[in-house]
Write a protein that holds these residues in place. Sequence first.
Motif, short mmCIF file in Angstrom:
data_model
loop_
_atom_site.label_atom_id
_atom_site.label_comp_id
_atom_site.label_asym_id
_atom_site.label_seq_id
_atom_site.Cartn_x
_atom_site.Cartn_y
_atom_site.Cartn_z
N GLN A 1 0.84 -1.19 0.00
CA GLN A 1 0.00 0.00 0.00
C GLN A 1 0.88 1.25 0.00
OE1 GLN A 1 -3.79 -0.05 2.31
NE2 GLN A 1 -2.82 -1.71 3.44
N THR A 2 0.84 1.99 -1.08
CA THR A 2 1.57 3.25 -1.19
C THR A 2 0.58 4.39 -1.39
OG1 THR A 2 3.45 2.11 -2.18
CG2 THR A 2 3.38 4.51 -2.40
N PHE A 3 0.77 5.47 -0.65
CA PHE A 3 -0.18 6.57 -0.63
C PHE A 3 0.56 7.89 -0.85
CE2 PHE A 3 -2.07 9.87 2.16
CZ PHE A 3 -3.25 10.07 1.46
N TRP A 4 -0.02 8.79 -1.65
CA TRP A 4 0.59 10.10 -1.89
C TRP A 4 -0.52 11.13 -2.13
CZ3 TRP A 4 0.41 6.03 -5.19
CH2 TRP A 4 -0.19 6.22 -6.44
N LEU B 1 -11.70 26.61 2.56
CA LEU B 1 -12.01 26.15 1.21
C LEU B 1 -10.76 25.44 0.70
CD1 LEU B 1 -13.79 26.11 -1.36
CD2 LEU B 1 -12.68 28.28 -2.00
N GLY B 2 -10.91 24.21 0.23
CA GLY B 2 -9.74 23.45 -0.15
C GLY B 2 -9.96 22.56 -1.35
N PHE B 3 -8.86 22.22 -2.00
CA PHE B 3 -8.86 21.31 -3.13
C PHE B 3 -7.72 20.31 -2.92
CE2 PHE B 3 -10.29 25.49 -4.42
CZ PHE B 3 -11.52 25.21 -5.03
N TYR B 4 -7.94 19.07 -3.30
CA TYR B 4 -6.92 18.07 -3.02
C TYR B 4 -6.90 16.98 -4.09
CZ TYR B 4 -11.07 15.88 -0.87
OH TYR B 4 -12.32 15.39 -0.63
N TYR B 5 -5.71 16.38 -4.23
CA TYR B 5 -5.52 15.19 -5.05
C TYR B 5 -4.84 14.14 -4.18
CZ TYR B 5 -3.01 11.79 -7.81
OH TYR B 5 -2.49 10.61 -8.28
N LEU B 6 -5.39 12.93 -4.16
CA LEU B 6 -4.84 11.83 -3.37
C LEU B 6 -4.67 10.61 -4.26
CD1 LEU B 6 -7.21 12.16 -0.27
CD2 LEU B 6 -4.91 13.12 -0.51
N GLY B 7 -3.54 9.93 -4.14
CA GLY B 7 -3.28 8.72 -4.91
C GLY B 7 -3.04 7.54 -4.00
N LEU B 8 -3.52 6.37 -4.40
CA LEU B 8 -3.35 5.15 -3.61
C LEU B 8 -3.12 3.98 -4.55
CD1 LEU B 8 -3.49 3.60 -0.88
CD2 LEU B 8 -5.94 3.32 -1.30
N ASN B 9 -2.08 3.22 -4.27
CA ASN B 9 -1.80 2.00 -5.02
C ASN B 9 -1.83 0.84 -4.02
OD1 ASN B 9 -1.03 0.04 -6.80
ND2 ASN B 9 0.79 1.10 -7.53
N ILE C 1 -11.44 -9.88 -6.28
CA ILE C 1 -10.21 -9.44 -5.62
C ILE C 1 -9.19 -9.05 -6.67
CG2 ILE C 1 -8.37 -10.12 -4.03
CD1 ILE C 1 -10.26 -12.25 -2.93
N GLY C 2 -8.49 -7.93 -6.45
CA GLY C 2 -7.49 -7.50 -7.42
C GLY C 2 -6.73 -6.29 -6.93
N SER C 3 -5.77 -5.86 -7.72
CA SER C 3 -5.02 -4.65 -7.42
C SER C 3 -5.87 -3.43 -7.74
CB SER C 3 -3.72 -4.62 -8.23
OG SER C 3 -4.01 -4.62 -9.63
N ASP C 4 -5.74 -2.41 -6.91
CA ASP C 4 -6.59 -1.22 -7.02
C ASP C 4 -5.71 0.02 -6.99
OD1 ASP C 4 -8.67 0.56 -7.09
OD2 ASP C 4 -9.54 -0.03 -5.17
N GLN C 5 -5.68 0.75 -8.08
CA GLN C 5 -4.97 2.03 -8.11
C GLN C 5 -6.00 3.14 -8.27
OE1 GLN C 5 -2.40 3.75 -11.45
NE2 GLN C 5 -0.85 3.10 -9.99
N ARG C 6 -6.02 4.07 -7.30
CA ARG C 6 -7.03 5.12 -7.28
C ARG C 6 -6.39 6.50 -7.32
NH1 ARG C 6 -12.59 3.69 -6.27
NH2 ARG C 6 -12.58 1.46 -6.71
#
Length: 292
Positions: free
Chosen positions: A51-54, A70-78, A88-93
Amino acid sequence: LISARPGLNVKRSFDGLAFGLKADGWRGEGGLARLVGLSRGVFDDPPDHEQTFWGIAATRKSPRLKQGQLGFYYLGLNRARTVYAQGIGSDQRHTLGAKWSGSGARLDLNYDAIFQWGSFSGAPVRAWAFSTETGYRISQTHWKPRLSVRADIASGDKDRTDPRLQAFNPLFPGNSYAGAIGLFGPTNLTDVTPALRLLPHPRLVLILECPSYWRTSLQDGIYATDLRLLIPPGAGQGSYVGSNPGIAPVWQVTRHITLQGAITRFLSGGFLKSTFVANGFAFYSFSFVYRF
């Protein structure tokens, strides 16, 4: 979307790096991290390499209300392994969101609009969620009541036979989506929660609430806060999952000691009438916290 309080036995921890900067009334933050795994020894918990998160975010003061953002955000998860009703599988969001929170003399609000894309087992992902809480305080009266309504909706998968996925991934959520005890996670969940908060004593808070839940998609099930599939979509019919009225007192005994409890009753809806919780169930909890 990022909480150290998952409603589980052990709090989440992350290993990583973070940075922040301020310029022209805006605050920027970013980071890269991995969830920490759990080992039995002392000071030996390794990072979870599956699990890698950024992410990055930019916030400023609310343009309308005195206190707020007031905010804006980008989040990544592998994540190497994720379980949905589809399989069941790999999930990249990739998660893109906008947040507006604020508090005035009487009114307070907290709104989030979220869109996700990515891939699950190589197939495309498109998901979304919208979360709101609006409160009104009457501070001049006895017990200083606060009336509020929370309404959330998150997408679910539309077709288990189609490799494309529409189920929302809540990343690392807390238990706030499903009342005081956090029965459900936000995936494929539509909920409405009227609540009343009372202050009978400066150190005592009483919260009365009645969350009600529906499945957003009839082709998907109900999930826990850690994205475990609790109830598969074929367990019952209809969208109504149930309601969960309850009361949660919080007593700040001293500066260091907090006592907190919850008394709730889950009333099963049509979707659960063929399951082992068809008659509902009661839940009671008590916690003692010492902070130093």
